[in-house]
Design an enzyme around this catalytic site. Structure first.
Site, short mmCIF file in Angstrom:
data_model
loop_
_atom_site.label_atom_id
_atom_site.label_comp_id
_atom_site.label_asym_id
_atom_site.label_seq_id
_atom_site.Cartn_x
_atom_site.Cartn_y
_atom_site.Cartn_z
N GLU A 1 0.86 -1.19 0.00
CA GLU A 1 0.00 0.00 0.00
C GLU A 1 0.89 1.23 0.00
OE1 GLU A 1 -3.56 2.30 2.43
OE2 GLU A 1 -3.30 0.14 2.72
N GLU B 1 4.68 5.33 3.62
CA GLU B 1 4.14 6.65 3.95
C GLU B 1 5.28 7.57 4.38
OE1 GLU B 1 2.50 9.67 3.90
OE2 GLU B 1 0.91 8.17 3.70
N ASP C 1 10.79 7.30 -0.13
CA ASP C 1 10.35 7.31 -1.51
C ASP C 1 9.86 5.94 -1.96
OD1 ASP C 1 10.05 7.70 -4.24
OD2 ASP C 1 12.19 8.00 -4.63
N ASP D 1 -2.22 12.35 -3.61
CA ASP D 1 -2.29 13.79 -3.86
C ASP D 1 -2.58 14.01 -5.34
OD1 ASP D 1 -1.80 16.54 -4.21
OD2 ASP D 1 -0.36 16.54 -2.56
N ASP E 1 -11.25 10.63 -5.34
CA ASP E 1 -12.49 11.40 -5.46
C ASP E 1 -12.33 12.54 -6.46
OD1 ASP E 1 -10.69 12.39 -3.30
OD2 ASP E 1 -12.09 14.08 -3.31
N THR F 1 -11.72 5.62 4.67
CA THR F 1 -10.57 6.37 5.19
C THR F 1 -11.03 7.77 5.53
OG1 THR F 1 -9.80 7.40 3.12
CG2 THR F 1 -9.13 5.10 3.53
N TYR G 1 -9.82 10.47 4.37
CA TYR G 1 -9.87 11.27 3.15
C TYR G 1 -11.17 11.02 2.40
CZ TYR G 1 -4.97 11.56 4.36
OH TYR G 1 -3.80 11.76 5.04
N GLU G 2 -11.59 9.78 2.37
CA GLU G 2 -12.86 9.46 1.72
C GLU G 2 -14.02 10.12 2.45
OE1 GLU G 2 -14.45 5.38 0.05
OE2 GLU G 2 -14.68 5.46 2.22
#
Length: 232
Positions: A63, A88, A115, A137, A173, A211, A213-214
Site C-alpha cells: 500500500e 508513507e 520514496d 495527492d 475522489d 478512510t 480522506y474518503e
C-alpha cells in the site's frame, strides 16, 4: 550523484513530510517501533518477500501512501495470512499508524517511510500480489501534473513487481485524476481494467473500511471511484 539516483529523485513520492507538530508519544513510537518494522533497503532484497515477516504469509500486498493507516491496519487484521508493506513518507501519518500498532499489533505489517519508487526498485520481479494506491495527492494544477504518482515510470515499476494476474487498485475522489489514471494505464499497456458496469468502479472494494480522506470527500459532495486493474 549517480544517473540512477538523479532519475529516482525526479520521480520521487512528492508531498509534505511534516504537518502538525509531533506529540511526545508519536516521537516515541517513531523512534522505538518504526526501526523494528522498517524495510531495510541497504540489505539485499530477499528472493522471497515472505522472509520479511515473522509470521507465515502466503500473499504480499503493497500500500503506497497509507495516510493515517486506517485501511492498512484494518486490512492486515482481516487477512493475517497476507503480508502487507506500507509506504508513507508523511511523518504524522506514519506516527498515527504506529500508535494503532501499539494498541493492536499486526505482525504481518512491514513499513517504509521514504520514496516509494526506491522501494519498488528494490523489490524482486513478480513478487507482489497487489498494489493499493488510495487517495493520492491529485496535484490539481496543470503545471504540477508531472508530480502525480501515476505516471509511466511508476506503472512500469508496478508491472515489473506484480505477478501475472496481480492487481493494481486505485481510489480517488478527483474525477480528473481518475481519468488521468485510466489513460496512463491504457498507454502503459501491461494492465487491463476490470470493469464491466458502473458499480464495478462506483462501489467500494469488498471489506472496505473507509478512510478519513474518503469521509472528507463525501462530506464535500465528491463521489469516489474505485478502479481495479489486472496485470496481464
Amino acid at each position: 550523484m549517480s544517473e540512477e539516483r538523479r532519475t529516482r529523485t525526479a520521480e520521487a513520492f512528492f508531498g509534505r513530510r511534516h504537518g502538525k507538530t509531533i506529540r511526545p508519544m508519536q516521537a516515541v513510537v517513531l523512534a522505538d517501533v518504526l526501526p523494528r518494522l522498517k524495510v531495510d533497503l541497504s540489505a539485499a532484497s530477499p528472493g522471497d518477500l515472505r522472509a520479511l515477516f515473522p509470521v507465515p504469509v502466503d500473499r504480499i500486498v503493497l500500500e503506497i501512501g497509507f495516510g493515517g493507516g486506517e485501511h492498512l491496519h484494518h486490512a492486515a487484521g482481516a487477512a493475517p495470512a497476507t503480508g502487507f508493506i506500507g509506504v508513507e513518507p508523511f511523518v504524522n501519518g506514519m506516527a498515527s499508524l504506529l500508535r494503532m500498532l501499539e494498541r493492536e499489533a499486526r505482525p504481518n505489517i512491514r513499513l517504509y517511510d521514504d520514496d516509494a519508487a526506491a522501494l519498488l526498485d528494490w523489490l524482486p520481479d513478480g513478487s507482489l500480489d497487489r498494489i493499493d494506491l488510495f487517495y493520492p495527492d491529485p496535484w490539481p494544477k496543470k503545471k504540477h501534473w508531472k508530480r502525480r504518482f501515476v505516471n509511466r515510470a511508476n506503472l512500469d515499476r508496478f508491472a515489473r513487481v506484480l505477478k501475472p494476474g496481480g492487481l493494481f487498485r486505485f481510489a480517488s475522489d478527483i474525477d480528473h485524476y481518475v481519468n488521468w489514471t485510466l489513460l496512463e494505464v491504457a498507454r502503459q499497456g501491461g494492465f487491463s481494467w476490470r470493469a464491466e458496469m458502473p458499480d464495478d468502479w462506483r462501489a467500494p472494494y469488498e471489506g472496505w473500511p473507509g478512510t478519513r480522506y474518503e469521509a472528507k470527500a463525501l462530506r464535500e459532495g465528491r463521489r469516489p471511484a474505485y478502479l481495479t486493474f489486472v496485470r496481464t
